[in-house]
Enzyme design. Structure first.
Site, short mmCIF file in Angstrom:
data_model
loop_
_atom_site.label_atom_id
_atom_site.label_comp_id
_atom_site.label_asym_id
_atom_site.label_seq_id
_atom_site.Cartn_x
_atom_site.Cartn_y
_atom_site.Cartn_z
N GLU B 213 0.83 -1.21 0.00
CA GLU B 213 0.00 0.00 0.00
C GLU B 213 0.87 1.26 0.00
OE1 GLU B 213 -1.03 -2.92 1.64
OE2 GLU B 213 -2.20 -2.94 -0.19
N ASN B 297 -0.82 -7.83 -4.01
CA ASN B 297 -1.49 -6.97 -4.98
C ASN B 297 -0.50 -6.07 -5.72
OD1 ASN B 297 -1.43 -5.81 -2.16
ND2 ASN B 297 -1.83 -3.96 -3.33
N ASP B 339 -7.52 -5.75 -5.08
CA ASP B 339 -6.58 -6.06 -3.98
C ASP B 339 -6.67 -7.51 -3.56
OD1 ASP B 339 -4.63 -5.65 -1.95
OD2 ASP B 339 -6.24 -5.51 -0.48
#
Lengths: 612, 612
Positions: B213, B297, B339
């Site tokens: 992220e 991801n 994701d």
């Protein structure tokens, strides 16, 4: 005092077991009626009692016996005790005090931020019914001297009433969790915090201040249980009108008699920073209608900065709960030199004493003495050392004055060595329990000594105003802690369980099953035979125990025992990673008595519930 | 795939109980010899096994079965299980992963600051032998995306080896607690952290990165077990030389074949921020000498910002542990829109499959599919939905490509509604267990859906690089979590325990006693009949359980079960007071699936040990 002249009036145990004498059926006061206690000694009269199977007040009863007559768990079967419920509070700080149990619900007050959590005891796993979050001012975290602890709540008038660290007293509806009222009782900007559990007597909620290390002038504030409005404030220092000393006041000893002693026993204005905070336990006697409490150390810790007796620091007060007016006051340590905060519990019992039934007040002290007072007058009937003590030889019971060893007095700029006990005392605030079945007081005790230097210090509001440099270390005899049974009439120990490594820093519970419970800083929760001192069972909880065990009857009719596990507080803060034990002066010098604590346990915060 | 064409080769349970067939006596590799498993199905061959009574690797064995043959605790007597030890870590954050047990000592790695605590299992209360404190860089606390978790250690070569949040890998002498070596494997200034448990194969310590992220380019780093010196680094994106794709590489599917796909399947340079981090579980098969793991991801979460397949995000890799060279790679989700981090465990077992024994790799996926792959080639043998899934109809096993529902694709500046499962997946990283006695995979599953908007985002090193706005909510069917038994050959559920309130977010343990263990976010630790799904016993721990149970034989010869209790992590962070559930976008949108969590439990952090 000549111990031999004191008549031994406690019935021998063999007799009491046979007799099972029931005594003390007196009028009840609210939910504090005196229960019949099977096996109670004929020589003892319970002033108040724990209500049947519940735990509605901090000490269980008004008298602060921490004795419950529940006897499902006894010396035979306690070995089968097991954990039946655990609830984390999520706060790895000192978990002092105890939960309450009222009508099948348990109420837990956490350390700061002082959430109140209601648990449904009727359902598996004791699920949360509701959480009340008072969200106190976070500045209180920085101001609190000795961890962000809270010592619990009282139940009264359908409400759970407790104090938040930022000096709010909150009353929360016990059923719904809704706030009923909230009253601010002090200012964190001057260093005042509130950590103690309020006591409620009829319409009056009483709560005291913390902040003796920040120059806070101690006080007890009384609020109306219905509205939270202030009824009275009684300061510990200052003129009589502030201390609520009036026409009904009569001190037993001449040393405590005179006008405005709370002002005149200080150098001018020092009383305004004079401490005498009230952060321990309140007790109440319905018969004499008196509330009792002890006050803390004078400010600063450096005695040279405050010539005089420094009244009313380190004093036992008896007050009328409605008006706050003092009935009597007995200062235990004039001109304290050692931080012998005497905010310890005062246990009210009626007992045969030298041939006649007397209304006693038992005060096991940080001084290292167990004091037995007449609770009608404040007279000291006995003062016996329960741990190594060298700051005073004894007490003159005629004058109430300790025979201080002047070589142990502290002065500015010089170290006084090997003072016993240390400032953490022969015991700390953690409360004793008294069993009317054995007539014994169960004391969580320390054996530590200290080196102490007075330091000239200036006052800055809201910051430490300590005036000392202290280091502590284990006392003589090769142990630091002792869980002990104390015979009040004989003034001597009956048995003791010594702890080589750490002080005993948990409260105590006594039960009708002749089992006493306490915890260790390493996290062991122990059941002990109340008569023999034999450890019957123990369980290692997740963190050190500095809370106070309680017992109750669940909605299923079974007896439960509950205790917090969560190290912290003054001494227990040594377990925190933020405090290095390499600094022997850190945390006011306790590090020298806490060697190995970081290996022995870790911070935590959980409620444990046990049952057979 | 037509399920009916798949031959059912798992022996029926009645038969297997009678037969008690022993299979799979193969060469051992280090401490990972294949034990005899009483009652093991003839159709199954264990690739590796949990060493007798110990737990030396994160999953117990190399194969990631999390199956222990210990059978003292069984379906009959598990109802008598009780807590025999609790140790607080003092850290009220997510306690993921599991402890190790080696030679009578238990090793606990805490969340940040990642202390390693050795407990003596031979003594009452399991006292601490030593604590090792690596004191990682505190900046890592701020950088970590989803709480400051750690997923455990591996034992190898006399050392306990684990990663600290600031990307150090440390090796600590298992006897003395002294640090043997420490190697920094990444830079927290670019947002990289390390949360996973390393796996050690012979001389090679392998550990992967977190930070998907924050635009971190994922990688696995291999270190020498003796010295900590780097042996190889295999990136998940970039040119083949960085991904360690060389002459020995052969992808099964044409879609995964071609030069430098890790670079060419992206817009220029986006692969440098392309994610594919490796923060889950590594497994190893001694027979094929391959290490398996899934990648996370792609970065950002906004697919419009990264046209292309985005290899090698969301890919299963098979690598040679000594050289790091890839043998095969199968991308499960090209051009991810949701994701669907596929860092989940890969369970290596040999099993009868459509009439012949095959070397399988079981991957229960965040996509909501259970994938069964051939672990020699990367071929997908089956892909079956185990929870409600609507982003794809199914997988074409000929091409390895999912039949995506284009209406569920996500785009910049527009909300795509009701995508199932949500980003937290049909399950999260919490590992399954596989029992060779029942032939069933036990899955801790979620049933949640989401609304998802792509957002244009710019990259600032070391800060969130998310590119999405997501809200989540319970999926269809009136439940959010399900602990389920899955029949691999049939591709269907055998039984399930549904949780109306919360996802199941703990790992699983299967045992030779036919008991499977898992925990709930409310804190219940449960023992379930592995064959019937009946809950045989449960105990409410102090906090929510997101860790993985283990079992071991104590020095006293008794079987114990241990698990962490301490809510947190991505989803569990909703229990923290610092996160308001009123914000439906907070914590990447999980708040909508966590209603009531603050009432149901509280943060905590403790090890629980149970025995009969």
């Amino acid at each position: 005092m000549n111990r031999k002249t004191r008549a031994l009036t406690i019935t021998a145990c063999a007799l009491c077991l046979l007799a099972g004498t029931l005594v003390g059926q007196k009028n009840s006061s609210g939910n504090q009626g005196v229960a019949q206690v099977p096996g109670q000694l004929a020589s003892i009269h319970l002033v108040s009692a724990v209500p049947d199977g519940q735990w509605t007040l901090p000490a269980g009863d008004y008298a602060n016996t921490r004795y419950s007559p529940l006897d499902q768990i006894n010396t035979e079967n306690v070995k089968n005790l097991k954990v039946v419920g655990i609830m984390s509070t999520g706060i790895p700080h000192g978990h002092e005090g105890q939960p309450l149990v009222v009508n099948g619900t348990m109420y837990v007050v956490t350390p700061f931020p002082n959430d109140l959590i209601a648990l449904d005891l009727s359902k598996p796993g004791f699920p949360v019914k509701w959480k009340y979050q008072p969200r106190p001012n976070a500045q209180a975290e920085g101001v609190a001297c000795c961890d962000v602890v809270n010592r619990g709540a009282s139940y009264a008038d359908g409400k759970i009433i407790y104090a938040t660290l930022d000096n709010n007293v909150v009353a929360v509806d016990a059923n719904t969790g809704k706030e009923v009222w909230r009253t601010l009782t002090g200012d964190i900007n001057i260093g005042m915090t509130t950590t103690m559990a309020p006591l409620v007597v009829r319409n009056v909620v009483m709560v005291g201040s913390s902040g003796g290390e920040l120059g806070v002038r101690g006080r007890v504030t009384a609020l109306d249980v219905k509205t939270g409005k202030q009824i009275w404030v009684a300061y510990s220092t200052g003129p009589d009108k502030d201390v609520l000393i009036g026409p009904n006041f009569h001190a037993f000893y001449p040393k405590d008699q005179g006008k405005d002693l709370g002002m005149t026993s200080w150098t001018p204005d020092q009383w305004k920073l004079g401490g005498g905070n009230v952060w321990g336990w309140l007790s109440y006697d319905p018969e004499t209608n008196l509330v009792f409490y002890g006050t803390g150390n004078p400010g600063t810790w450096n005695p040279d900065m405050r010539p005089g007796d420094n009244k009313w620091s380190i004093t036992i007060f008896a007050r009328d709960p409605e008006t706050g007016q003092a009935r009597w006051a007995t200062q235990l340590v004039p001109h304290d030199s050692w931080d012998y905060d005497e905010i310890m519990e005062n246990v009210a019992i009626d007992m045969q004493w030298q041939g006649k039934m007397r209304k006693l007040l038992i005060h096991p002290g940080r001084t290292g003495f167990v004091f037995v007072l007449d609770r009608e007058t404040g007279e000291i009937l006995s003062a016996d050392k329960f741990q190594p003590v060298n700051w005073a030889k004894d007490y003159d019971l005629k004058t109430g004055i300790p025979a201080v060893d002047d070589s142990k007095r502290v002065h500015t700029g010089q170290y006084t060595r090997e003072i016993c006990p240390s400032s953490t005392g022969g015991k700390e605030f953690v409360p004793t329990a008294f069993s009317p079945r054995t007539g014994l007081l169960y004391i969580p005790a320390h054996n530590t000594c200290m080196d102490y230097e007075g330091i000239q210090v200036n006052y800055i509001a809201g910051t430490p105003y300590l005036g000392s440099s202290v280091t502590m270390y284990p006392g003589p005899g090769g142990y630091q802690g002792e869980f002990m049974a104390w015979d009040l009439a004989q003034g001597k120990e009956v048995w003791g369980i010594k702890d080589a490594k750490f002080p005993v820093y948990s409260g105590v519970l006594a039960t009708g099953g002749d089992v006493v419970f306490y915890g260790t800083m390493e996290g062991w929760f122990r059941a002990v035979n109340a008569r023999s001192g034999e450890i019957l069972w123990q369980f290692k909880t997740g963190s050190g125990i500095i809370g106070d065990p309680i017992t109750f009857k669940g909605p299923d009719g079974r007896q439960y025992v509950a205790v917090y596990s969560g190290i912290g507080g003054w001494m227990g803060a040594a377990a925190f990673s933020s405090l290095s034990l390499d600094d022997q002066y850190a945390a006011l010098g306790i590090t020298g008595t806490m060697k190995g604590i970081k290996e022995a346990t870790a911070p935590g915060g959980a409620l444990y519930v046990f049952s057979l």
